[in-house]
Design an enzyme around this catalytic site. Structure first.
Site, PDB file in Angstrom:
ATOM      1  N   GLU A 291       9.645 -10.656  15.011  1.00  0.00           N
ATOM      2  CA  GLU A 291      10.026  -9.288  15.339  1.00  0.00           C
ATOM      3  C   GLU A 291      10.921  -9.256  16.580  1.00  0.00           C
ATOM      4  OE1 GLU A 291       7.281  -6.050  13.901  1.00  0.00           O
ATOM      5  OE2 GLU A 291       6.951  -5.912  16.047  1.00  0.00           O
ATOM      6  N   GLU A 294      14.250 -10.225  15.555  1.00  0.00           N
ATOM      7  CA  GLU A 294      14.895  -9.106  14.857  1.00  0.00           C
ATOM      8  C   GLU A 294      15.367  -8.051  15.854  1.00  0.00           C
ATOM      9  OE1 GLU A 294      12.365  -7.270  11.943  1.00  0.00           O
ATOM     10  OE2 GLU A 294      13.881  -5.801  11.363  1.00  0.00           O
ATOM     11  N   CYS A 319       3.482  -3.413  11.407  1.00  0.00           N
ATOM     12  CA  CYS A 319       2.236  -4.130  11.106  1.00  0.00           C
ATOM     13  C   CYS A 319       1.126  -3.205  10.644  1.00  0.00           C
ATOM     14  CB  CYS A 319       1.783  -4.977  12.282  1.00  0.00           C
ATOM     15  SG  CYS A 319       2.177  -4.268  13.847  1.00  0.00           S
ATOM     16  N   SER A 339      10.890  -2.423  11.066  1.00  0.00           N
ATOM     17  CA  SER A 339      11.073  -3.867  11.124  1.00  0.00           C
ATOM     18  C   SER A 339      10.756  -4.450   9.753  1.00  0.00           C
ATOM     19  CB  SER A 339      10.122  -4.458  12.167  1.00  0.00           C
ATOM     20  OG  SER A 339       9.936  -5.822  11.911  1.00  0.00           O
ATOM     21  N   LYS A 378      -5.372  -1.989   4.739  1.00  0.00           N
ATOM     22  CA  LYS A 378      -4.964  -3.367   4.472  1.00  0.00           C
ATOM     23  C   LYS A 378      -5.260  -3.759   3.027  1.00  0.00           C
ATOM     24  CE  LYS A 378      -3.296  -4.747   8.413  1.00  0.00           C
ATOM     25  NZ  LYS A 378      -1.918  -5.223   8.531  1.00  0.00           N
ATOM     26  N   GLU A 381      -2.276  -2.704   1.341  1.00  0.00           N
ATOM     27  CA  GLU A 381      -1.134  -3.553   1.695  1.00  0.00           C
ATOM     28  C   GLU A 381      -1.164  -4.862   0.905  1.00  0.00           C
ATOM     29  OE1 GLU A 381      -1.104  -5.474   5.543  1.00  0.00           O
ATOM     30  OE2 GLU A 381       1.000  -4.936   5.812  1.00  0.00           O
ATOM     31  N   GLU A 386       5.506  -6.306  -3.297  1.00  0.00           N
ATOM     32  CA  GLU A 386       6.360  -7.207  -2.509  1.00  0.00           C
ATOM     33  C   GLU A 386       5.566  -8.346  -1.903  1.00  0.00           C
ATOM     34  OE1 GLU A 386       6.424  -3.528  -0.606  1.00  0.00           O
ATOM     35  OE2 GLU A 386       6.327  -3.546  -2.778  1.00  0.00           O
ATOM     36  N   CYS A 519      -5.923  -0.607  16.013  1.00  0.00           N
ATOM     37  CA  CYS A 519      -6.890  -1.233  15.096  1.00  0.00           C
ATOM     38  C   CYS A 519      -8.321  -1.180  15.624  1.00  0.00           C
ATOM     39  CB  CYS A 519      -6.503  -2.686  14.852  1.00  0.00           C
ATOM     40  SG  CYS A 519      -4.808  -2.862  14.337  1.00  0.00           S
TER      41      CYS A 519
END
Lengths: 588, 409
Positions: A291, A294, A319, A339, A378, A381, A386, A519
């Site tokens: 990151e 990036e 994230c 990102s 999650k 996710e 993907e 989190c």
């Protein structure tokens, strides 16, 4: 101001409610609808009733403001009678299937029923208590209307358990501004649910499950899948553990809030039968390296063209899957600003099934990649297209604790163990991911050193720390001014996006976490989670970072080794292929 | 004494001119041209008028609160939700003389400084809503409302807002929630609506009958009005007689009248139907208390009294009636109309209805008698809003008055 509670004087602020004063002073008052994160309370459950010298009726202490000369009694005959009858009424409408309930022993209604010694069969008698066959219809609740929703990968709803306290409705509306849940129907048919009872379609942050006092809204249970994988001798079960889990997991086994239980956690997972236990914090370190690369790329690209701060919009962290989903569903115009880095969970999952599998000469098909997460989202996710199934099963902290109890494993009695070194070395920066502001701080530690080429003196970026919900800071690196922001809770993210849209604010880099304080306050964390509990957990996270020998992601030897042996360079082709992802416009 | 019903049947409700010929809108003209808002409030306070919706709160004091709260916007709402069983007085005012309400509403809005007003009407009152719309249209044409009322600088708009027929939406904060597009559920008080109501702004919610009294008070003066009826609560009231009364329907009588007179005087109830014997009367609709024969000398008025008159509906029950039918009907009503917000009301009214069904079938369970007591007690003592308390009133009275008839099969 002072008020009298049970004939004793207590100091209080003018804006306090009676309930708040009682809580501060350790006076027990039962509540089912009040929650420290949802103020002011609405007085729905009628459990916190007290007697005062100002009113003939009982009043709800969660809504009663203090005033001069107020005298409160919290345990009178009438107060206890009202609490008991109201509990018995609630119980009559409740599923009451305690023995096989996910929340058995951890249910606020059940606990209260025990304290007030209620008659569970007061309003709905048992079959053998009926005098005649005519009374059989008593056992059929002709107004009952149950909705069971298991159609999403993250959250289960079963309205049989619902006591209509409305905490979920409020958390969804007030903290997250999603309003996926509301109140349907009227009178005894009143039900908490989605509009038109469509399957739940939200950002799956799980805050509704985190505040639910019963098992009406819970995390989708994937423990069975895990048990099956563990029982299969052909499968290699590889479990990774999120940074925040080690700071909250102990609470499930009676440890005080903020207990750091990393070794016990690893030991418990090994005891459970995990073949390898890896550390998601390593994935976090990788995320930071990718990151930061990036971010530097984006800054360098715009260096010549940019006239002012934040031109072209900021780069957003990616994230938090609920945040990503929020952008996809509500603000897709900002998708290019997210990102492209995968989350630490998915990076580590990808490496487990490629790098580690190659190294250990294991067929990736035989690896079951499991993640222990503080998060319900999650689960979603991991199922995104993907992500290629790099993570097979996601288990929240509550599910893990439930499974361990079922298997009669108490981590308190186990010897601490360490993560398996192949993918188990992490830094303080990775650990910081556990709380809001952590990704920002970790990224800055790496980005600043990479941009300036010099070593950082002080590692703590105090300006992005703290528990404020919307934090901005300006940072100068090598003559480049960066304006950054850290927000948590979707209401603040929405405000930030609106501010950017209207041109009121400009940023270069923004960290967003959907849950309160990140989190550490995730939708899959142990209950109760509230602002006091979260503060204790955050303190533990910051302490841990301070005491780690390595505190910068790019200095993590495992990360360095990974790039050397497998990935090449940060942002390179292989890294791009394995560690980055793309997003889809899901606006309806 | 007739105030509200004075010109009923003399005017055409669909023609504003017939109302104007009966001195209609005179009070509004006087108010807009001669009086300050403070003068109007003073007049209403001096008249002693109390709200006719049920609670009987002094109207002038309510207006004063809203007028005294600084705000960029204020709202005035006419409560025409009228859902108490056996009550149809507001609906009848609209059918007979809609302008009476509109004039009162405009005067009230002027007094507190509200530019936007609503008539919140029960969703089942389709015809009445149409009548109101026609009346408002005609008043618009005469420049009695809208921008620059009667050539002054006062702007007031009226919007007819149709509810969906929920009983709870007659409660002022639930009504406000309904207009805001939210669930019809009561809000926490304080803040009271005159301080923070619709969209958080100072708001007055007045019953339609209350507003229908306003033009008279300003035309005739507070002094004259305050001499009608009882001293604690002056004026007249529309009572709705039902059950075995000889003259059923709407009857206007001065407040403070005794139940005896209202029921038996030939001017009002005219006694009971032939062959019927008085058992008890329920005062104030389904949420009202039961008045036994021995208490017929009780004055019917607002303020502190043993038998609150609520909306003014009076049900007279004959000796031959079966109390169990009534119990079932009351329990069924409150069970249907509970908004579902608080535990005692949502769950309690449901269990009470269940028990009422068993009672009707002479099929009571062992715990039922104790459960009735417990439910009634928690409804009365721990509900969020008055609806829960109301649900227990008639039942509690019935159980005290005729336990034998209820519990002996």
């Amino acid at each position: 101001m002072q008020i009298k509670i049970n004939n004793k004087l207590y100091n209080c602020e003018d804006s306090d409610t009676v309930l708040a004063v009682c809580k501060k002073n350790g006076i027990q008052i039962p509540t089912l609808c009040a929650h420290p994160d949802l103020l002011p309370s609405e007085g729905v459950c009628r459990m916190c009733l007290v007697e005062t010298n100002q009113s003939k009726c009982l009043v709800s202490s969660c809504t009663q403001k203090v005033c001069d000369g107020l005298e409160v009694s919290t345990e009178t005959v009438d107060v206890n009678k009202a609490r008991k009858i109201n509990l018995e009424l609630l119980w009559a409408d409740h599923a009451g299937k305690c023995a096989k309930c996910k929340k058995n022993g951890r249910c606020e209604l059940q606990n209260m029923a025990e304290v007030y010694d209620i008659d569970e069969f007061k309003f709905v008698p048992r079959r053998k208590e009926l005098k005649s066959e005519n009374e059989l219809d008593l056992l059929k609740d002709n107004w009952s209307h149950t909705v069971v929703d298991e159609k999403n990968p993250c959250i289960s709803r079963d309205s049989q358990y619902c006591i209509e306290c409305r905490r979920c409705v409020r958390v969804c509306k007030e903290l997250q501004t999603i309003e996926a849940l509301g109140v349907n129907y009227r009178s005894s048919k009143t039900n908490v649910g989605t509009p038109y009872e469509e399957p739940l379609d939200c950002i799956f942050c799980g805050q509704c499950a985190a505040v639910c006092p019963t098992a009406a809204i819970t995390e989708k249970d994937d423990t069975e899948k895990l048990e099956k994988a563990l029982a299969d001798p052909k499968k290699m079960v590889v479990i990774q553990v999120a940074p925040s889990v080690r700071f909250s997991f102990g609470e499930e086994f009676g440890q005080p809030t903020g207990t750091f239980w990393e070794g016990k956690l690893v030991a418990a997972l090994k005891e459970l039968g995990a073949d390898k236990v890896f550390d998601t914090a390593l994935g976090a370190d990788l995320t930071i390296v990718e990151e930061a690369t990036e971010l530097i790329k984006r800054i360098k690209k715009s260096e010549f063209t940019r006239r002012s701060l934040g031109e072209g919009g900021p780069m957003f962290t990616s994230c938090c899957p609920s945040w990503v989903l929020f952008v996809e569903k509500y603000f897709p115009q900002y998708l290019p600003n997210l990102s492209t880095c995968k989350s630490p969970q998915q990076m580590l999952g990808a490496l487990t099934k490629t790098y580690w599998a190659e190294k250990e000469k294991i067929d990736p098909k035989n690896i079951v990649s499991v993640a222990i997460m503080p998060c319900t989202s999650k689960k979603y996710e991991a199922q995104r297209e993907e992500m290629d199934g790099d993570v097979d099963i996601v288990i929240t902290v509550r599910e893990l604790a439930r499974l361990l109890r079922k298997k009669k494993i108490n981590p308190a009695y186990l010897d601490e163990k360490r993560f398996d070194p192949a993918l188990g070395i992490s830094t303080g920066a990775g650990i910081l991911f556990a709380q809001s502001g952590g990704v920002m701080e970790a990224a800055l530690r790496t980005a600043v050193e990479k941009l300036t080429g010099e070593e950082l003196g002080k590692l703590e970026f105090e300006m992005v720390r703290g528990e404020a919900e919307y934090r901005c800071a300006e940072i100068e690196i090598d003559k480049i001014k960066l304006r950054v922001a850290v927000v948590h809770e979707i209401r603040n993210a929405r405000k930030l996006l609106e501010d950017i849209k209207s041109g009121k604010e400009k940023f270069d880099f923004v960290e967003v976490m959907a849950c309160p304080n990140g989190c550490i306050g995730g939708g899959g964390q142990p209950q109760p989670t509230n602002k006091f509990v979260r503060s204790a957990r955050i303190k533990a996270v910051l302490d841990r970072d301070k005491n780690m020998p390595l505190r910068k992601s790019h200095e993590n030897p495992a990360v360095k080794k990974l790039y050397k042996e497998f990935l090449g360079v940060p942002g390179g082709q292989k890294a791009e292929e394995l560690l980055h992802t793309k997003y889809t416009n899901r606006k309806k | 004494m007739q105030i509200i019903t004075r010109s009923w049947d003399k005017i055409d409700p669909l023609n504003i001119n017939s109302y104007i010929r009966q001195r209609g809108y005179e009070a509004l003209q006087k108010v807009v041209r001669e009086l300050t808002p403070a003068d109007v409030i003073k007049e209403i306070k001096n008249s002693g008028l109390r709200g006719r919706g049920g609670a009987g709160f002094p109207t002038g004091e309510k207006w004063e609160m809203a007028a005294g709260t600084p705000s960029d916007a204020k709202y005035f709402i006419c409560n025409l939700d009228e859902s108490e069983p056996g009550t149809y007085k507001d609906r009848t005012i609209v059918e007979k003389n809609p302008h009476q309400i509109i004039e009162g509403l405009l005067i009230g809005a002027y007094a507190i400084g509200a530019k936007k007003t609503f008539i919140y009407i029960n969703g089942n009152y389709k015809k009445q809503a149409e009548i109101l719309r026609i009346a408002i249209g005609q008043a618009h044409e005469k420049e009695l409302l809208g921008r620059g009322i009667l050539g002054s600088a006062v702007d007031i708009e009226i919007e007819v807002f149709e509810g969906a027929g929920a009983y709870i939406c007659g409660e002022e904060t639930a009504l406000i929630n309904s207009i805001e597009g939210k669930r019809g559920e009561p809000r926490l008080k304080p803040p009271f609506p005159p301080i923070a109501g619709l969209f958080g702004k100072p708001t007055i919610v007045n019953n339609a009958e209350t507003l229908a009294n306003i033009p008279y008070i300003l035309r005739q003066g507070a002094k004259k009005y305050s001499q009608i009826g009882s001293s604690v609560s002056p004026g007249t009231k529309l009572f709705i007689l039902s059950g075995v009364a000889r003259n059923k329907g709407i009857i206007e009588a001065p407040l403070g009248i005794t139940a005896q007179e209202l029921i038996y005087n030939f001017l009002y109830g005219g006694g009971l139907e032939a062959g019927k014997e008085f058992w008890f009367a329920q005062i104030g609709g389904t949420s009202g208390r039961l008045l036994p024969a021995g208490k017929l000398d009780q004055p019917l008025t607002y303020g502190n009294c043993e038998y609150p008159i609520g909306s003014g509906s009076i049900l007279i029950v004959d000796k031959n009636a079966n109390i169990k039918d009534y119990l079932l009907s009351w329990a069924g009503f409150f069970h249907r109309e509970s908004c579902g917000k608080c535990v005692p009301c949502r769950e309690g009214t449901y269990r009470l209805w269940e028990i009422a069904k068993r009672l009707k079938n002479n099929d009571l369970c062992e715990k039922d008698r104790e459960n009735i007591e417990d439910i009634l007690w928690t409804l009365a003592n721990s509900s969020f809003c008055p609806l829960g308390k109301f649900a227990s009133v008639a039942w509690s009275d019935a159980i005290k008055m005729f336990p034998d008839k209820i519990f002996k099969a």
